[in-house]
Enzyme design. Sequence first.
Site, PDB file in Angstrom:
ATOM      1  N   SER A 157      -7.705  83.374   3.159  1.00  0.00           N
ATOM      2  CA  SER A 157      -7.922  84.524   2.293  1.00  0.00           C
ATOM      3  C   SER A 157      -9.053  85.361   2.877  1.00  0.00           C
ATOM      4  O   SER A 157      -9.909  84.841   3.608  1.00  0.00           O
ATOM      5  CB  SER A 157      -8.304  84.057   0.879  1.00  0.00           C
ATOM      6  OG  SER A 157      -8.787  85.126   0.099  1.00  0.00           O
ATOM      7  N   TYR A 170     -13.222  78.199  -4.730  1.00  0.00           N
ATOM      8  CA  TYR A 170     -12.126  78.841  -3.988  1.00  0.00           C
ATOM      9  C   TYR A 170     -12.625  79.386  -2.645  1.00  0.00           C
ATOM     10  O   TYR A 170     -12.018  79.145  -1.597  1.00  0.00           O
ATOM     11  CB  TYR A 170     -11.541  79.964  -4.836  1.00  0.00           C
ATOM     12  CG  TYR A 170     -10.424  80.731  -4.153  1.00  0.00           C
ATOM     13  CD1 TYR A 170      -9.138  80.195  -4.082  1.00  0.00           C
ATOM     14  CD2 TYR A 170     -10.648  81.985  -3.589  1.00  0.00           C
ATOM     15  CE1 TYR A 170      -8.103  80.893  -3.464  1.00  0.00           C
ATOM     16  CE2 TYR A 170      -9.626  82.693  -2.974  1.00  0.00           C
ATOM     17  CZ  TYR A 170      -8.367  82.144  -2.912  1.00  0.00           C
ATOM     18  OH  TYR A 170      -7.352  82.842  -2.300  1.00  0.00           O
TER      19      TYR A 170
END
Length: 267
Positions: A157, A170
């Site tokens: 990401s 995350y």
Amino acid sequence: MATATSERQETGAHPLFSLKGKVALVTGSSRGLGHAMAVAFARQGAHVIVHGRDPDQLAALAERLEESGANAGTASFDVTDMPACERAIDAIVSDHGRLDILVNNAGLASRSSIAETALADWRTMLDANLTSCFLLAQRAGAHMREREYGRIINISSAAGLFAARDRAAYVTTKHALMGLTKSLALEFAPFGITANAIAPGFIATDMTAAIRENSQADSWVKARNPQGRWGEPDDVAFAAAYLASEEAKFVNGAILTVDGGMSAVVI
């Protein structure tokens, strides 16, 4: 003047970015980015194994792919369960004689500050977003080494490049996944295997629907991005198809950012 693509077509050479004859496993491919990547691989000629939690949903997806002329199969297993990962990879190799492409896409996203993150939630995020990728790459890599060929693509990401408020767990997993990717690239390269990661930015999927439905958040995303828009799942899928192809054979240990330039600038 003939283009490289037309010359290949006229001579019968291998078409650009073809995945014909390759067997690919895309985890978390029942929806979102995984679904888009599975479809893109199928269109490029790969036999795609779609993965998810719902066997009926996977069967329907595989059926749709086959109706479009593609070859597809299904696999439903827990990516955080080591024995389950080993059985799934071994079954694919047993059924098809090979596994050429592994896309580690399945994962979790949650919002919680460091102060409010419970240890159990932290471990769940690590297992889903990082350990699962290690387990599958380890097992798939063992088979790829025997054939001296393979492509491993980890979906990280843009949050793996910087911090995001209230997303410490995350963000940590996505940073770590980039490190794992580079380690895989180093250790597997002598065996004809490449390992790369894709770092998507804000992509319009069902997982980001709540953000897009919030007018203030949606406007922030568009203002933050130099292209002024959300990315589409195909933006990531086409990048993955390239990394999976023969044309990317000298791309190894790379982090391909697909975010419209968001992470490249300060606005």
